[in-house]
Design a protein around this motif. Structure first.
Motif, PDB file in Angstrom:
ATOM      1  N   ASP A  54       0.943  -1.211   0.072  1.00 57.12           N
ATOM      2  CA  ASP A  54       0.172   0.064   0.062  1.00 57.12           C
ATOM      3  C   ASP A  54       0.830   1.237  -0.169  1.00 57.12           C
ATOM      4  O   ASP A  54       1.457   1.596   1.026  1.00 57.12           O
ATOM      5  CB  ASP A  54      -0.916   0.067   1.185  1.00 57.12           C
ATOM      6  N   SER A  86      -6.976   0.284  -0.608  1.00 58.01           N
ATOM      7  CA  SER A  86      -6.027   0.945  -1.428  1.00 58.01           C
ATOM      8  C   SER A  86      -4.844  -0.003  -1.734  1.00 58.01           C
ATOM      9  O   SER A  86      -4.022   0.464  -2.298  1.00 58.01           O
ATOM     10  CB  SER A  86      -5.732   2.292  -0.743  1.00 58.01           C
ATOM     11  N   ALA A  87      -4.852  -0.944  -0.989  1.00 59.50           N
ATOM     12  CA  ALA A  87      -3.676  -1.627  -0.927  1.00 59.50           C
ATOM     13  C   ALA A  87      -3.794  -2.851  -2.005  1.00 59.50           C
ATOM     14  O   ALA A  87      -5.007  -3.041  -2.465  1.00 59.50           O
ATOM     15  CB  ALA A  87      -3.205  -2.449   0.468  1.00 59.50           C
TER      16      ALA A  87
END
Lengths: 324, 330
Positions: A54, A86-87
């Protein structure tokens, strides 16, 4: 007795093994296990290395199937992956997927996402006030270092500033993936050098283009790669009169929709043949186009000096379009 | 140390470590916590304890594998020693004399030996793993006497085996830990081989089976109170839990723990043997001896062998190698 991956592989992948995978990650989630534990679970259950990255939250975890944590190397585009907020979680398997890989990815990514949201939900990166402070040359150094620490950066971490076309500013740990969109990228350096990196990023952004027919050119420009062109930026302000070459460029652009894209391709390609390939036109078509453009432009872009004039004219045009 | 608390005084069981608990959800189905006498034979035949082959043991040429039949206790059959010698050693090496686990009722001299090989990869040592007779067919003292006889032979033939006789460490896990502790007591009392250390991994040492941890963990994890009862009853029969149990069978019964080699004791906090193992280390200190005690939080019995990848397992395994290398002066 020891290999969970072998145990799982021996079970029916449709039912037994899947249930075990679900149970495994559910137990981790109930016990509020951390990211390392989840990534290790993905590696152990799938029997291949797993990594979670991330960039915004500065998370970078890689675990071998034997449970050892190891540094991340280059990613392979063939690996299977799943988004975890978001990772991204990867299983580093290039061959055919194992029987439980898809289920492991799905459950591990969901578990990782929950942990990221719980523990790093208010990603420090999202706090614009802190970012503003670390790139502010006028702020005292101790204050900047403090703000950087709160953003998760050690003083010696190499970091870049990325100025986005939207006006937003991002800090990018080195090495890291660029955000989407038009971007000027400042030089990497220690935290105290971030104001300079910000200056570089904003400057580089002025040399970017939309990458469209009417505004051809690079969407991402690195300050490191500008060289002497950087000096031009200071020469072009809002009220600066365009030089004659830039006016000629505008005149040429008005004659046909393909003119700017064609000239940009010629400027950026190693040869006319390469430019034709980039434009997806036949070599002779390109020759015809240049023959059409030459009288309007007033100079021949095919000789070295003409190419330099073209380069500069294109750069000046972008600097005019992209004021600070 | 007898536990005087009534059963109701025990609190809830300590939680498993999250990672170990999740793995137990995968392992659990194949490994019920309770083991009863009728399950002994199926377990001996089961695939769970699949033997390592000679190829596995050789680890691509890192070890030379030999087997020796050596004299057992007086009047008893020979015992088989599995000897794994690191290849290319030019000077006498330390030795790790291994007594395998398996609740006194299952296993053979290959059981768990891969763990010892991992140590030897970091602290070069000759591994000698003894095949002892199993209960209930061969109750106490057969298992511990077989182990002792193999140790005596090993020490006497140290030169031939490439072993430095001053650096023999006895090591075992679970029932093997109990046997290792018993053999260390025997060696002390009989003036036998001088051991450099005793490595007691989650050792099974108290036939009374009534500590707080035994009560707390009943029905949970691996090797619960019922399984423990099965193992001890197989070894001791009617004598189990009574007044006349030998400390060589159940080292927790020993009243004098002085004069023993330095001990390494480790155990999980969420297992039957927690309290008897902690008490054993305390008793060694009380007697003026040396012990290093690790209680790994949330560990079930044998967690590090069944879930070696877990963070707590990696720490537990590393602690053993560090103790060994300190002890052996490496």
């Amino acid at each position: 007795m020891k290999d969970l991956a072998v145990r799982l592989a021996a079970l029916d992948p449709d039912a037994g093994a899947a249930l075990h995978v679900i149970a495994y990650f559910d137990r981790l989630a109930e016990a509020r296990a951390g990211l390392h534990t989840i990534v290790r679970g993905a590696a152990v259950l799938s029997g291949c290395a797993a990594r979670l990255v991330d960039d915004e939250r500065r998370v970078r975890i890689r675990v071998e199937p034997d449970g050892a944590s190891t540094p991340s190397g280059v990613r392979d585009k063939d690996w299977i992956s799943a988004a975890a907020g978001s990772a991204t979680l990867w299983l580093e398997r290039s061959g055919p997927p194992g029987p439980v890989d898809a289920m492991v990815l799905e459950r591990a990514a969901a578990a990782a996402r929950a942990v990221l949201e719980r523990t790093r939900g208010h990603a420090a990166q999202a706090d614009p006030a802190l970012v503003e402070l670390v790139i502010d040359a006028g702020a005292a150094e101790p204050l900047r270092l403090q703000a950087a620490a709160r953003l998760g950066f050690n003083p010696d971490d190499p970091v870049r500033v990325v100025a986005l076309g939207s006006g937003a500013v991002r800090l990018l740990p080195e090495p890291g993936g660029l955000p989407e969109g038009r971007a000027g990228v400042g030089p990497a350096g220690p935290v105290v050098r971030l104001p300079a990196s910000y200056e570089g990023a904003v400057l580089a952004l002025r040399f970017t283009a939309e990458g469209t027919e009417s505004d051809p050119g690079p969407r991402v420009v690195h300050a490191d790669e500008l060289g002497g062109l950087a000096l031009l930026a200071a020469a072009v302000g809002p009220g600066t009169e365009p030089v004659p070459d830039q006016r000629a460029l505008d005149r040429a652009a008005a004659t046909a929709p393909w003119v700017l894209a064609t000239l940009d391709a010629v400027a950026r390609s190693a040869s006319l043949r390469a430019a034709a390939t980039a434009l997806r036109v036949h070599h002779s078509t390109l020759q015809d186009r240049l023959a059409h453009t030459l009288p309007v432009l007033g100079w021949d872009v095919r000789d070295p000096q003409g190419r330099l004039r073209l380069h500069l004219a294109l750069a000046l045009r972008r600097l005019h379009n992209n004021q600070r | 140390m007898t536990n005087v608390l009534p059963e109701t005084a025990a609190g809830p069981p300590p939680p498993f470590d999250p990672e170990l608990g999740a793995a137990l959800a995968v392992i659990g189905e194949q490994m019920p916590p309770a083991l009863t006498a009728d399950m002994i034979q199926p377990m001996r035949e089961g695939a769970l304890l699949a033997d390592l082959t000679d190829d596995d043991l050789a680890r691509a040429g890192a070890f030379t594998v030999t087997r020796r039949q050596v004299p057992g206790p007086a009047g008893d059959p020979d015992v088989e020693l599995l000897i794994l010698t690191p290849t290319g050693a030019t000077t006498p090496l330390p030795a790790i004399y291994h007594t395998h686990g398996g609740g006194m009722v299952v296993g053979n001299n290959r059981t768990g030996v891969e763990v010892v090989q991992d140590w030897a990869a970091e602290v070069p040592s000759v591994i000698v793993s003894v095949e002892y007779r199993l209960a209930p067919e061969h109750p106490h003292p057969a298992p511990v006497e077989d182990c002792y006889a193999g140790l005596v032979w090993t020490a006497e033939h140290a030169a031939e085996l490439g072993i430095d006789p001053e650096r023999i460490v006895i090591a075992g896990a679970s029932a093997g830990g109990g046997l290792a502790a018993g053999v260390a007591l025997m060696a002390r009392d009989r003036g036998g081989p001088a051991l450099l250390g005793q490595m007691l991994l989650c050792p099974m040492i108290d036939d009374r089976n009534d500590t707080v941890s035994a009560i707390q963990m009943a029905g949970r994890g691996v090797w619960d109170r019922t399984a423990n009862d099965t193992g001890w009853t197989a070894l001791l029969g009617e004598a189990r839990g009574g007044a006349d149990v030998s400390p060589y069978a159940a080292p927790a019964r020993a009243t004098d723990l002085s004069g023993l080699p330095p001990a390494f004791v480790d155990v999980g906090s969420a297992e039957t043997f927690r309290d008897e193992d902690v008490a054993y280390a305390s008793a060694i200190w009380r007697s003026g001896g040396q012990a290093e005690l690790h209680v790994w939080p949330g560990g079930f019995h044998g967690f590090d062998m069944m879930v070696p990848q877990a963070a707590v397992s990696q720490d537990a395994r590393a602690a053993r190698v560090r103790w060994l290398s300190r002890l052996m002066g490496m």
